[in-house]
Design a protein around this motif. Sequence first.
Motif: not given
Length: 548
Positions: A504-510, A517-518
Amino acid sequence: CVQTQRKNNPTKDQTNKKGVLTSALKGLETIAPLVRSVEETPEPISTDVHGTIPSWINGSLLRNGPGKFEFGNTHYNHWFDGMAMMHQFRISEGQVTYMSRFLHSDAYTKNSEQDRIVMSEFGTLAMPDPCKNFFQRFLSRFPTDNASVSFVKYKSDYYVSTETNFMYRINPETLETLEKVDWSKFIAVNGATAHPHYDPDGTTYNMGNSYGSKGALYNIIRVPPEKSEAKDTLQAAKVLCSIVPKDKSHPSYYHSFAMSENYVVFIEQPIKMDLLKIVTCKLRGKALSEGIYWDPKLETVFHLVNKHTGEVSSVKYHAKAFSTFHQINAFEEDGFLMLDMCCSDDGQAINNYLIQNLRKSGDALDEVYNATCRAFPRRFVLPLHVTSETPTGQNLNTRVSSQATCVKTRQDKVFCQHEDLHGDDLYEFGGLEFPMINYSRCNTRPYRYFYGCGFRHMVGDSLLKMDLKDKTFKVWYQKGFYPSEPVFVPSPDAKDEDDGVILSVVLTPSQDKGTFLLVLDGKTFEELGRANVPVDMAYGFHGTYASA
């Protein structure tokens, strides 16, 4: 594997019958950075791996989704409108490289050349070119070729697809745009879904509408597994059968369909398309999305089609109004067809995914989320051998372990009520969408596990592993992190259904460039490793794993 605390989370008692949280969530983090235009990374770059990524993984995670939301001073209105950006995470010997490219569609090329939006999309009407006369403007009303939904395979080739009649063949190694392919050049359809199904031999099934002077038809499509010539694309594709809509001028919208070993299952849902409004949208100065509406007075109807003969069952299976975007699995057992999918009791969520809504913050964002109906996994049980001798008015579901019901109400109608595939604790995670199974092993067969995203935000904010044996689940969750659709990759020596990993591709807007890539263990759902990618990325839709 992180389990969140229950005490501050809504329970089923705080959720109304439509799955909308009645005890409203407050203080949602802004996700505006996840729906901003980003730059492409056309050459592979290395990533920083933490933990251990299994060395047996040798292939690429390919993902698709919007990556550009404006040209010059013009901007798109709906999340679905953004220009397609393709992503590749190449995994080999425990290391990961990343690259991305915009799809060089006609829409992207023409918009770029004029530095403004000149081709209309689902929720955005392009402003007319003042240099064109009325007839030239009218003739420009063709479907978009912005294939931003998913990666699909036909005859071993990879394509990016949306829901119109246009796809693009892609080089999965370089993400190069190779060839535009038009379904309507091969069979009489005006589009096809971005969610085909595959038989073990590679035969591919899909669905697409056709529109004629007498209205619309739903068509089941079959594409053979092999090419007769190297340059083949959709040659030898055929329409297996056509289904007549209940209202030919207001057919149902559908994003996908289900398939068991012997049947294609089309779900005719009460999300309707007003063809007159759609055909005249440009003349009226409206976007195509204005012609799509939810009619809760209608029932949802399941149509069964024999994959081998193309025969459409005369028996129709009905259920109360619900909407569905993604099916989980379907299989036949003991004379029944089990149909599992993510369902919502409201069909208006699509209207909430305007870009201006996704970029909101504070109370305004909370309000959008709390008004959006959530999707939950459900099972419908369809009896396959209904005849004139089948009794009416009684539950035909004889499966002891099943709570679903199916009652024959007349000669050609069975009314079905679903069984929840979850316990009350799933309400705490906002339901489940983007479902995934061990497809190569379990598609069209009985199965135990499926995966998905929990939705305590407008996009996925957790990863879930569901166990159908006891309707429990495992969770991966970290506050402020937003994972994509999980993709299951089986291990080469797998014995059990869940032997493998989840990508899964994980995004962090902060965080600036806080993408990774997890990799999760498919059994324990514990993190094995992650590959940090030093780029900003927009939240995407779907993808697939391509083995090297």
